[in-house]
Every structure is written in structure tokens, then in C-alpha cells.
Design a protein around this motif. Sequence first.
Motif, PDB file in Angstrom:
ATOM      1  N   ARG A  42       1.323  -1.109  -0.180  1.00 38.64           N
ATOM      2  CA  ARG A  42      -0.046   0.116  -0.341  1.00 38.64           C
ATOM      3  C   ARG A  42       1.071   1.639  -0.454  1.00 38.64           C
ATOM      4  NH1 ARG A  42      -4.775  -1.307   1.692  1.00 38.64           N
ATOM      5  NH2 ARG A  42      -5.346  -3.113   1.615  1.00 38.64           N
ATOM      6  N   PRO A  43       0.362   2.143  -0.410  1.00 41.67           N
ATOM      7  CA  PRO A  43       1.037   3.709  -0.577  1.00 41.67           C
ATOM      8  C   PRO A  43       1.066   4.687   1.109  1.00 41.67           C
ATOM      9  CG  PRO A  43      -0.987   3.743  -1.778  1.00 41.67           C
ATOM     10  CD  PRO A  43      -0.826   2.607  -1.676  1.00 41.67           C
ATOM     11  N   GLY A  44       1.837   4.756   1.413  1.00 42.83           N
ATOM     12  CA  GLY A  44       2.167   5.678   2.933  1.00 42.83           C
ATOM     13  C   GLY A  44       2.586   6.671   2.336  1.00 42.83           C
ATOM     14  N   LEU A  45       2.630   7.328   3.492  1.00 36.23           N
ATOM     15  CA  LEU A  45       3.778   9.193   3.191  1.00 36.23           C
ATOM     16  C   LEU A  45       4.660   9.205   1.778  1.00 36.23           C
ATOM     17  CD1 LEU A  45       3.504  11.948   4.912  1.00 36.23           C
ATOM     18  CD2 LEU A  45       5.896  10.515   5.873  1.00 36.23           C
ATOM     19  N   ASN A  46       3.828   9.976   1.851  1.00 35.80           N
ATOM     20  CA  ASN A  46       4.302  10.753   0.205  1.00 35.80           C
ATOM     21  C   ASN A  46       4.491   9.345  -1.036  1.00 35.80           C
ATOM     22  OD1 ASN A  46       5.060  12.948   1.393  1.00 35.80           O
ATOM     23  ND2 ASN A  46       7.165  12.497   2.535  1.00 35.80           N
ATOM     24  N   GLY A  47       4.021   8.370  -0.923  1.00 39.42           N
ATOM     25  CA  GLY A  47       3.784   7.890  -1.591  1.00 39.42           C
ATOM     26  C   GLY A  47       4.102   6.161  -1.920  1.00 39.42           C
ATOM     27  N   LYS A  48       5.292   6.212  -0.155  1.00 37.52           N
ATOM     28  CA  LYS A  48       6.170   5.895  -0.504  1.00 37.52           C
ATOM     29  C   LYS A  48       5.344   4.000   0.087  1.00 37.52           C
ATOM     30  CE  LYS A  48       9.873   3.719   2.235  1.00 37.52           C
ATOM     31  NZ  LYS A  48      11.177   4.164   3.464  1.00 37.52           N
ATOM     32  N   VAL A  49       5.636   3.016  -0.762  1.00 40.30           N
ATOM     33  CA  VAL A  49       5.224   2.243  -0.790  1.00 40.30           C
ATOM     34  C   VAL A  49       5.739   0.872   0.345  1.00 40.30           C
ATOM     35  CG1 VAL A  49       4.654  -0.566  -1.765  1.00 40.30           C
ATOM     36  CG2 VAL A  49       4.588   1.488  -3.326  1.00 40.30           C
ATOM     37  N   LYS A 120      -5.841  17.678  -5.896  1.00 35.77           N
ATOM     38  CA  LYS A 120      -6.430  17.501  -4.690  1.00 35.77           C
ATOM     39  C   LYS A 120      -6.418  15.594  -3.997  1.00 35.77           C
ATOM     40  CE  LYS A 120     -10.607  19.374  -1.831  1.00 35.77           C
ATOM     41  NZ  LYS A 120     -11.524  19.348  -1.950  1.00 35.77           N
ATOM     42  N   GLN A 121      -7.014  14.676  -4.230  1.00 33.80           N
ATOM     43  CA  GLN A 121      -6.957  13.977  -4.029  1.00 33.80           C
ATOM     44  C   GLN A 121      -5.958  13.011  -3.809  1.00 33.80           C
ATOM     45  OE1 GLN A 121      -9.403  11.612  -6.833  1.00 33.80           O
ATOM     46  NE2 GLN A 121     -11.263  12.257  -6.748  1.00 33.80           N
ATOM     47  N   ALA A 122      -5.067  13.090  -3.954  1.00 34.01           N
ATOM     48  CA  ALA A 122      -3.677  13.070  -3.756  1.00 34.01           C
ATOM     49  C   ALA A 122      -2.422  13.529  -2.604  1.00 34.01           C
ATOM     50  CB  ALA A 122      -2.671  13.085  -5.260  1.00 34.01           C
ATOM     51  N   ARG A 123      -3.439  14.432  -1.700  1.00 29.19           N
ATOM     52  CA  ARG A 123      -2.931  15.546  -1.186  1.00 29.19           C
ATOM     53  C   ARG A 123      -3.248  14.076   0.695  1.00 29.19           C
ATOM     54  NH1 ARG A 123      -4.767  20.961  -0.036  1.00 29.19           N
ATOM     55  NH2 ARG A 123      -2.165  20.059   2.072  1.00 29.19           N
ATOM     56  N   GLU A 146     -15.761  10.293  -3.587  1.00 31.76           N
ATOM     57  CA  GLU A 146     -15.721  11.292  -3.593  1.00 31.76           C
ATOM     58  C   GLU A 146     -15.759  11.322  -2.193  1.00 31.76           C
ATOM     59  OE1 GLU A 146     -16.729   9.846  -5.980  1.00 31.76           O
ATOM     60  OE2 GLU A 146     -15.147  10.151  -7.746  1.00 31.76           O
ATOM     61  N   GLN A 147     -16.310  11.721  -1.668  1.00 38.20           N
ATOM     62  CA  GLN A 147     -16.453  11.470  -0.061  1.00 38.20           C
ATOM     63  C   GLN A 147     -15.754  11.716   0.498  1.00 38.20           C
ATOM     64  OE1 GLN A 147     -19.473  13.880   0.871  1.00 38.20           O
ATOM     65  NE2 GLN A 147     -17.958  14.128   1.922  1.00 38.20           N
ATOM     66  N   LYS A 148     -15.232  10.459   0.451  1.00 36.76           N
ATOM     67  CA  LYS A 148     -13.746   9.777   1.318  1.00 36.76           C
ATOM     68  C   LYS A 148     -12.607  10.704   0.908  1.00 36.76           C
ATOM     69  CE  LYS A 148     -14.189   5.181   1.586  1.00 36.76           C
ATOM     70  NZ  LYS A 148     -13.765   5.083   2.478  1.00 36.76           N
ATOM     71  N   PHE A 149     -12.377  10.785  -0.059  1.00 32.45           N
ATOM     72  CA  PHE A 149     -10.790  11.886  -0.207  1.00 32.45           C
ATOM     73  C   PHE A 149     -11.327  12.981   0.378  1.00 32.45           C
ATOM     74  CE2 PHE A 149     -10.878   8.734  -4.218  1.00 32.45           C
ATOM     75  CZ  PHE A 149      -9.865   7.768  -3.481  1.00 32.45           C
ATOM     76  N   GLU A 150     -12.643  13.816   0.276  1.00 30.55           N
ATOM     77  CA  GLU A 150     -12.507  15.470   0.468  1.00 30.55           C
ATOM     78  C   GLU A 150     -12.498  15.317   2.266  1.00 30.55           C
ATOM     79  OE1 GLU A 150     -13.775  17.990  -0.173  1.00 30.55           O
ATOM     80  OE2 GLU A 150     -14.341  17.496  -2.597  1.00 30.55           O
ATOM     81  N   TYR A 151     -13.026  13.674   2.875  1.00 31.71           N
ATOM     82  CA  TYR A 151     -12.541  13.917   4.340  1.00 31.71           C
ATOM     83  C   TYR A 151     -11.003  13.842   4.388  1.00 31.71           C
ATOM     84  CZ  TYR A 151     -17.418  13.085   5.304  1.00 31.71           C
ATOM     85  OH  TYR A 151     -19.065  12.973   6.006  1.00 31.71           O
ATOM     86  N   ASP A 152     -10.536  12.741   3.333  1.00 31.41           N
ATOM     87  CA  ASP A 152      -9.014  13.050   3.924  1.00 31.41           C
ATOM     88  C   ASP A 152      -8.230  13.894   4.081  1.00 31.41           C
ATOM     89  OD1 ASP A 152      -9.683   9.561   4.105  1.00 31.41           O
ATOM     90  OD2 ASP A 152      -8.858   9.540   2.465  1.00 31.41           O
ATOM     91  N   VAL A 153      -8.396  14.864   2.939  1.00 39.05           N
ATOM     92  CA  VAL A 153      -7.764  16.040   2.249  1.00 39.05           C
ATOM     93  C   VAL A 153      -8.200  16.683   3.665  1.00 39.05           C
ATOM     94  CG1 VAL A 153      -7.598  17.489   0.658  1.00 39.05           C
ATOM     95  CG2 VAL A 153      -7.903  15.614  -0.242  1.00 39.05           C
ATOM     96  N   TRP A 154      -9.510  17.013   4.090  1.00 42.29           N
ATOM     97  CA  TRP A 154      -9.401  17.818   4.716  1.00 42.29           C
ATOM     98  C   TRP A 154      -9.100  17.391   6.282  1.00 42.29           C
ATOM     99  CZ3 TRP A 154     -11.297  17.145  10.139  1.00 42.29           C
ATOM    100  CH2 TRP A 154     -11.774  18.714  11.108  1.00 42.29           C
ATOM    101  N   TYR A 155      -8.935  16.036   6.481  1.00 41.10           N
ATOM    102  CA  TYR A 155      -8.171  15.782   7.857  1.00 41.10           C
ATOM    103  C   TYR A 155      -6.381  16.620   7.616  1.00 41.10           C
ATOM    104  CZ  TYR A 155      -5.421  12.677  10.872  1.00 41.10           C
ATOM    105  OH  TYR A 155      -4.069  12.621  11.966  1.00 41.10           O
ATOM    106  N   VAL A 156      -5.913  16.685   6.069  1.00 42.43           N
ATOM    107  CA  VAL A 156      -4.368  16.652   6.049  1.00 42.43           C
ATOM    108  C   VAL A 156      -4.418  18.358   6.930  1.00 42.43           C
ATOM    109  CG1 VAL A 156      -2.993  16.922   4.297  1.00 42.43           C
ATOM    110  CG2 VAL A 156      -4.326  14.632   4.289  1.00 42.43           C
TER     111      VAL A 156
END
Length: 202
Positions: A42-49, A120-123, A146-156
Motif C-alpha cells: 500500500r502507498p504511505g507517506l509521500n506515496g512510499k510503498v 487534490k485527492q493525492a494530498r 469522492e466524499q471519502k477523499f474530501e474527508y481525507d484531504v480535510w484531515y490533512v
Amino acid sequence: MKRIFDFIVSFFMIGILSLIIFVTWILVYLKLGSPAIFKQQRPGLNGKVFYVYKFRTMTDERDEKGELLSDSKRLTSFGKFLRKLSLDELPQLWNVLKGDMSFVGPRPLLVEYLPLYNEKQARRHEVRPGITGWAQVNGRNAISWEQKFEYDVWYVENHSFWLDIKILFLTVKKVFVPEGINQSGHATMPIFKGSEKKDDTK
């Protein structure tokens, strides 16, 4: 502070929950087969797998062509029980201890989703992925991608130590009042195929 909290709490939780983890491992092995714990990139921080660890919740049943059956046919009642109580997530305490994950953050998704995210989602990869997150306490798998990613980016954009504590308390509540484990008509979250507007950064 977040990393120190993750390390200390995961270290003690592994010790405190070791008996539960061991019993769960035995039951999964007997009911669902080997390996009881599966790992997946799975990709983690900065996309590192990295490799994420989970207790398996589905069998390896295949059709006459040797292809895996659908998730709904392979997900057993015991697997549903593990997911309901989030026991399948316990091996991820090791991921938190190692620093691949945090207790709170966007859930780590499949590597093949990486090229499908818009800017935006990649954030969501600007922070460590988490065992639980803002999306998990606001609908979990019952909401759209789309809603899941909105919540993810809001958290970031808004994460803090106290927000993490709030999410952890809400997560414990969700264990006792489970909801949003899956979308209607799906045993698990449907596959993400990309958003209609991949260049949407608003």
C-alpha cells in the motif's frame, strides 16, 4: 509528538492485546485457512510503498476456471464478525510501531489507485496513513469515493493532536455501534476507477 504517541501506544497495545491477537490468529487459521495474516503493498507517506498487515476475512474459494469468487461469496460470517469489531485491523499495530502508519490518518488504499487520483485527492499522502481516520468515523465504506477523499484531504489540512484524540474516541464508539461497514449491494468497498474530473483541485 504524533510519532512519539504512535510508538508508545502501539508498543503497549501490542503487549496488552497479545492474547487477543494470538486467539484471533488461531481462529482465523482454523476457520479461513493459511496464512491467517496477509500482507499487501500500500502507498504511505509521500506515496512510499510499504506492506500493510491484516487478519484475513475471506476464503480463497475459486470457480471452475481457477479464478477467485466475488468478495460477497468469499466473505464468511466469521469474517464479517472480525470486520464488525475491527479485529482484522489488529496486525496493523505493527505497522504503527514501525512507523509505516499512524493510529489516525487516511486509510492506505491500493497501489494501483495512485495514477487515478486528481491533484487534490493525492494530498491524502501528505500524512501517514492510519488505522482509522476522519472518513472512517464519518461513513466508513458507506460513502462514495469522492466524499471519502474530501474527508481525507480535510484531515490533512486540519489535523492536530486533539483532532486525533477525537477520532480515536469516535472510532471506539463505532466498534460498539457499527455502521457503514460496506456499501449497499457490496460486501466491501467497490473498486475506485478514478473521478470524472481528474484535474479538479478545488
